[in-house]
Write a protein that holds these residues in place. Structure first.
Motif, PDB file in Angstrom:
ATOM      1  N   UNK A   1       0.418  15.995  -8.383  1.00 56.46           N
ATOM      2  CA  UNK A   1      -0.145  15.512  -9.650  1.00 56.46           C
ATOM      3  C   UNK A   1       0.953  15.239 -10.681  1.00 56.46           C
ATOM      4  N   UNK A   2       2.177  15.685 -10.380  1.00 52.64           N
ATOM      5  CA  UNK A   2       3.271  15.439 -11.325  1.00 52.64           C
ATOM      6  C   UNK A   2       3.818  14.019 -11.232  1.00 52.64           C
TER       7      UNK A   2
ATOM      8  N   UNK B   1      -3.395   8.243 -10.557  1.00 52.65           N
ATOM      9  CA  UNK B   1      -2.115   8.046  -9.862  1.00 52.65           C
ATOM     10  C   UNK B   1      -2.123   6.668  -9.192  1.00 52.65           C
ATOM     11  N   UNK B   2      -1.629   5.660  -9.881  1.00 55.98           N
ATOM     12  CA  UNK B   2      -1.619   4.322  -9.273  1.00 55.98           C
ATOM     13  C   UNK B   2      -0.733   4.298  -8.019  1.00 55.98           C
ATOM     14  N   UNK B   3      -1.286   3.769  -6.943  1.00 51.59           N
ATOM     15  CA  UNK B   3      -0.554   3.695  -5.680  1.00 51.59           C
ATOM     16  C   UNK B   3      -0.415   2.231  -5.266  1.00 51.59           C
ATOM     17  N   UNK B   4       0.810   1.858  -4.948  1.00 55.34           N
ATOM     18  CA  UNK B   4       1.118   0.493  -4.491  1.00 55.34           C
ATOM     19  C   UNK B   4       0.710  -0.569  -5.507  1.00 55.34           C
ATOM     20  N   UNK B   5       1.182  -0.394  -6.709  1.00 52.69           N
ATOM     21  CA  UNK B   5       0.938  -1.414  -7.737  1.00 52.69           C
ATOM     22  C   UNK B   5       1.638  -2.730  -7.407  1.00 52.69           C
ATOM     23  N   UNK B   6       2.604  -2.670  -6.526  1.00 55.70           N
ATOM     24  CA  UNK B   6       3.299  -3.891  -6.094  1.00 55.70           C
ATOM     25  C   UNK B   6       2.419  -4.731  -5.174  1.00 55.70           C
TER      26      UNK B   6
ATOM     27  N   UNK C   1       8.207   9.846 -13.251  1.00 61.41           N
ATOM     28  CA  UNK C   1       8.476  10.408 -11.907  1.00 61.41           C
ATOM     29  C   UNK C   1       7.664   9.628 -10.877  1.00 61.41           C
ATOM     30  N   UNK C   2       8.330   9.220  -9.816  1.00 53.11           N
ATOM     31  CA  UNK C   2       7.660   8.439  -8.765  1.00 53.11           C
ATOM     32  C   UNK C   2       7.963   9.036  -7.406  1.00 53.11           C
ATOM     33  N   UNK C   3       7.030   8.820  -6.494  1.00 53.41           N
ATOM     34  CA  UNK C   3       7.298   9.174  -5.105  1.00 53.41           C
ATOM     35  C   UNK C   3       7.175   7.904  -4.270  1.00 53.41           C
ATOM     36  N   UNK C   4       8.137   7.733  -3.374  1.00 53.12           N
ATOM     37  CA  UNK C   4       8.094   6.609  -2.441  1.00 53.12           C
ATOM     38  C   UNK C   4       7.976   7.166  -1.034  1.00 53.12           C
ATOM     39  N   UNK C   5       7.145   6.513  -0.243  1.00 58.91           N
ATOM     40  CA  UNK C   5       7.002   6.905   1.163  1.00 58.91           C
ATOM     41  C   UNK C   5       7.183   5.664   2.020  1.00 58.91           C
ATOM     42  N   UNK C   6       8.043   5.762   2.998  1.00 59.18           N
ATOM     43  CA  UNK C   6       8.280   4.647   3.913  1.00 59.18           C
ATOM     44  C   UNK C   6       7.968   5.102   5.331  1.00 59.18           C
ATOM     45  N   UNK C   7       7.358   4.231   6.091  1.00 60.52           N
ATOM     46  CA  UNK C   7       7.109   4.520   7.506  1.00 60.52           C
ATOM     47  C   UNK C   7       7.512   3.306   8.320  1.00 60.52           C
ATOM     48  N   UNK C   8       8.080   3.549   9.496  1.00 58.91           N
ATOM     49  CA  UNK C   8       8.519   2.457  10.368  1.00 58.91           C
ATOM     50  C   UNK C   8       8.201   2.790  11.810  1.00 58.91           C
ATOM     51  N   UNK C   9       8.117   1.742  12.615  1.00 54.68           N
ATOM     52  CA  UNK C   9       7.943   1.924  14.046  1.00 54.68           C
ATOM     53  C   UNK C   9       6.490   2.077  14.438  1.00 54.68           C
ATOM     54  N   UNK C  10       6.240   2.290  15.741  1.00 54.17           N
ATOM     55  CA  UNK C  10       4.870   2.362  16.257  1.00 54.17           C
ATOM     56  C   UNK C  10       4.090   3.514  15.627  1.00 54.17           C
TER      57      UNK C  10
END
Lengths: 384, 392
Positions: free
Chosen positions: A272-273, A317-322, A360-369
């Protein structure tokens, strides 16, 4: 990282060329590199090391980073590459500064549309004896993951469709020049199955994209009086096992591990931060798994929270505003784009999709199968 | 900032052979890992991160084959990334492992990989795909023809002869005959090398490295971890990288930064490693070198790039036995890449062999009294270079 280490993101550039036939890949890499340097108000002479990431199969080359070294200013410099994932280039760039041996790093990744079929190219990543004969491309593994989730979480399909709509609307506001995918509920729901239960309206087609970032240590940023810096407070990265048959696709233990690393380093005890988040969304089911893995929302509350607009523009908490990868999907570097977008939010440089006072932002990236690699980065704006 | 001390606490090398039909790719990776863990007296659960050493996907025929190796290196739910700088990948991976520890992110890191070059079919056909698809790929370019052009340039610039080239092969084969892990261990004479068939003039069959299959791994640890656990170690005291241009045409003509006869960026990389390690006079301070030289001619410009002699001076010193096992500065006492080349890990093996030497554990090819050694890796079209200083 070493106590007292301060690393900031001083420059960011995200390019989404609408055409790939007017500029070579090398020229496009050059353009995004210089855009990031200009954004940081750095010259290439200020760059001490470079980490790049490309995918040989998508680029149609063996050791595709070779052709990039000139475009990114790599000649006579220290350059490395992380073909495992674009976001790994960011992690290594930050580690290189934390080692104390570099003051600056340039991180560049790209994902072109140079092959006839991206799905066929990525299918080469399967085991040649057991799995390659199967119709198991990367999108199919995302479909298997979505199918397992539909079985495990009642009502998840509606939440997934709502995420598609949310992110596409975000994307339309953030980047009105990019092609807009379907946003009408009925149209999203009427898509043709592509990799069951995924439909063609639930994912975005692959796009040509490039991303570059300039990282620097605290002393360099202070000396150069850089404004608009995103400070890296915590990083975590981890991998799932190689064979999807060895996984429970409804869970992501590697994201749990990456989150624990990043949050421990950043002192985050509660999601929540965060003021804003950019998370992996190659499919909407991936975004839901990210909610759970990042501690944003447990799976039994997915449907309710997504429907209530908690993660939409103006929500808690807005997610993926891009617009996320559901709007713009440069397959190989979509993960690094998430980190770049989150950085721009806390830098106050996100343009039309800026969250006011995002600290404060959090980024999460995922790749691959089926989200094989997971990376989490916690960033803050303001002073170091 | 003073470089933090990072130690090498475990080394594993499989036997390198033309084929390893007995082990699939992940099994071959695991072979090196098991040997390294046993050497360090640690287990997979002790590893906090894994750096995966894998050069072009195309040599294995599997895209992002590092994913198939995740369980072989015990990385499930751990920090994991793959490095690729072509032939330099192995040393770049070790340096990336060093970076994890120097950054304070981890105390123990496993660096591992394997290659099956011997089972790739024709590696040169595959390696042709590293060049620009529009302008260069249609030419008969491979790594052999590329470095044959370097040899021709060195003939013109420094008077390199085919006898000079053969002398390197004779030396390295003699060294490899004492190294049980090496692929080509048969001793050869000058006459045999000179009588072998041309592959790409002036490089002949016995001037060229083999296509090897095998795996290798290394365990790195922080100084604190090593002291706390009372472990034996040797120390990485200097690391560096540097890159040249992609297009070979940019290495000829006027106003060039690098000449294709030389290894300019390798020299720059060594300068960076030496600066970190505090080495000011390598000719006096360095006791041995393991240099990535897959063709006999390239050992000369690699030696010169280390700074132990001037440009063009290495051939005379080679004739005098300066670089023999037992000479002033033994070069490639293991037999080097010329005798064993499993591309993904060849440069890792260079670092591993230096570590074994300064540890005093190199066996029959031990350099007496070795305390400081240097290693290098070259990748791409003689483009990416990584270097390292290792001390006891």
């Amino acid at each position: 990282m070493n106590a007292g280490t301060k690393i900031g993101i001083a420059g960011v550039a995200i390019h989404a060329p609408q055409r790939s036939d007017t500029r070579s890949l090398e020229e496009s890499i050059y353009a995004v590199t210089w855009a990031a340097l200009r954004d940081a108000e750095f010259g290439i002479e200020d760059i001490e090391g470079i980490v790049v990431a490309g995918n040989d199969e998508l680029d149609g080359r063996a050791i595709s980073i070779m052709m990039a070294s000139g475009s990114v200013g790599g000649v006579d410099r220290d350059i490395l590459s992380t073909p495992s994932a674009a976001e790994h280039a960011f992690v290594l760039g930050a580690l290189r500064i934390a080692s104390g041996q570099f003051a600056t790093q340039l991180v560049v990744a790209w994902s072109p549309l140079e092959v006839d079929s991206i799905n066929d190219a990525l299918k080469i990543g399967t085991d040649p004896y057991w799995h390659r004969a199967l119709p198991q491309d990367e999108l199919a593994t995302h479909g298997l993951q979505a199918g397992v989730l539909e079985h495990a979480v009642p009502g998840v399909r509606e939440a997934a469709a709502a995420i598609v709509r949310k992110n596409r609307l975000h994307g339309a506001m953030a980047y009105p020049d990019r092609p807009l995918g379907p946003v009408e509920d009925a149209f999203i729901a009427s898509g043709k199955p592509t990799r069951w239960p995924l439909t063609d309206t639930m994912v975005a087609p692959p796009a040509f994209g490039l991303v570059a970032m300039v990282l620097a240590d605290g002393d360099t940023i202070a000396k150069r009086k850089c404004g608009n810096v995103a400070w890296i407070r915590g990083m975590g990265w981890a991998t799932e096992p190689g064979f999807i048959g060895d996984r429970d696709l409804s869970t992501l233990p590697s994201l749990d591990a990456a989150r624990e690393q990043a949050y421990a380093a950043a002192g985050v005890t509660n999601a929540s931060s965060f003021d804003v988040a950019e998370v992996a969304d190659g499919t909407p089911y991936q975004e839901l798994l990210a909610y759970e893995g990042l501690g944003i929302c447990a799976r039994d509350a997915w449907s309710k929270q997504v429907a209530s607009g908690t993660y939409a523009r103006g929500g808690k908490l807005p997610v993926n505003l891009s617009g996320g990868a559901l709007s713009f999907n440069p397959v190989f570097c979509a993960g690094l784009v998430r980190i770049a977008e989150a950085a721009n939010q806390v830098r106050g440089r996100a343009g039309s999709h800026q969250v006011r006072n995002a600290k404060r932002a959090v980024a999460h990236a995922a790749s691959g199968p089926a989200m094989h690699y997971n990376t989490v980065v916690v960033m803050e704006g303001g002073r170091s | 900032m003073k470089a933090p001390r990072v130690g090498i606490i475990g080394i594993g090398q499989s036997e390198f052979k033309p084929r390893r039909d007995d082990a699939n790719y992940p099994e071959l990776v695991r072979e090196g890992v098991t040997l390294a863990l046993n050497d360090a007296k640690l287990e997979l659960k002790d590893m906090q991160a894994v750096v995966y050493s894998l050069a072009p996907d195309a040599l294995l025929g599997i895209g992002n084959a590092e994913r198939l190796g995740v369980d072989a290196v015990g990385a499930r739910n751990k920090r994991f990334m793959r490095i690729n700088t072509g032939g330099a990948t192995g040393i770049s991976s070790v340096i990336t492992g060093w970076t994890h520890i120097a950054a304070g992110e981890c105390d123990v890191v496993l660096v591992a990989g394997a290659d099956k070059v011997g089972e790739s079919g024709d590696s040169q056909t595959i390696l042709n795909k590293i060049w620009d698809p529009t302008y260069e790929r249609a030419l008969p370019l491979g790594t052999i023809t590329m470095l044959a052009m370097s040899a021709v340039r060195a003939m013109h610039k420094y008077g390199l002869t085919e006898e000079d080239m053969a002398r390197v092969t004779v030396k390295n084969r003699l060294n490899a005959s004492k190294n049980p892990k090496a692929h080509l261990r048969k001793v050869v004479s000058m006459e045999e090398v000179l009588a072998s068939r041309y592959i790409s003039w002036p490089i002949k069959l016995l001037d060229a490295c083999p296509q090897s299959s095998g795996g290798a791994a290394m365990v790195l640890a922080s100084e604190k971890y090593i002291k706390d656990n009372k472990l034996d170690a040797v120390w990485i005291s200097g690391v560096g990288h540097c890159s040249e241009s992609y297009y070979m045409g940019d290495r000829m003509g006027n106003k060039i930064m690098a000449d294709h006869a030389d290894a300019h960026a390798l020299g720059r990389s060594f300068e960076r490693s030496y600066k970190m390690a505090g080495i000011t006079d390598p000719a006096k301070q360095v006791h041995l070198a393991e240099l990535y030289a897959p063709f006999s001619n390239t050992e000369y410009h690699s030696i010169e790039a280390t700074g132990v002699c001037k440009l063009g001076a290495s051939m005379a010193l080679m004739r005098e036995g300066h670089f023999d096992l037992g000479g002033r500065i033994p070069i490639n006492p293991s037999g080097g890449t010329l005798c064993t080349n499993a591309i993904a890990v060849s440069a890792l093996v260079r670092a591993a062999e230096v570590a074994l030497q300064v540890w005093g554990r190199a066996g029959e090819h031990q350099v007496k009294g070795a305390k400081i050694g240097i290693a290098s890796g070259n990748g791409g079209d003689h483009q990416f270079f990584g270097t390292m200083v290792i001390e006891s």
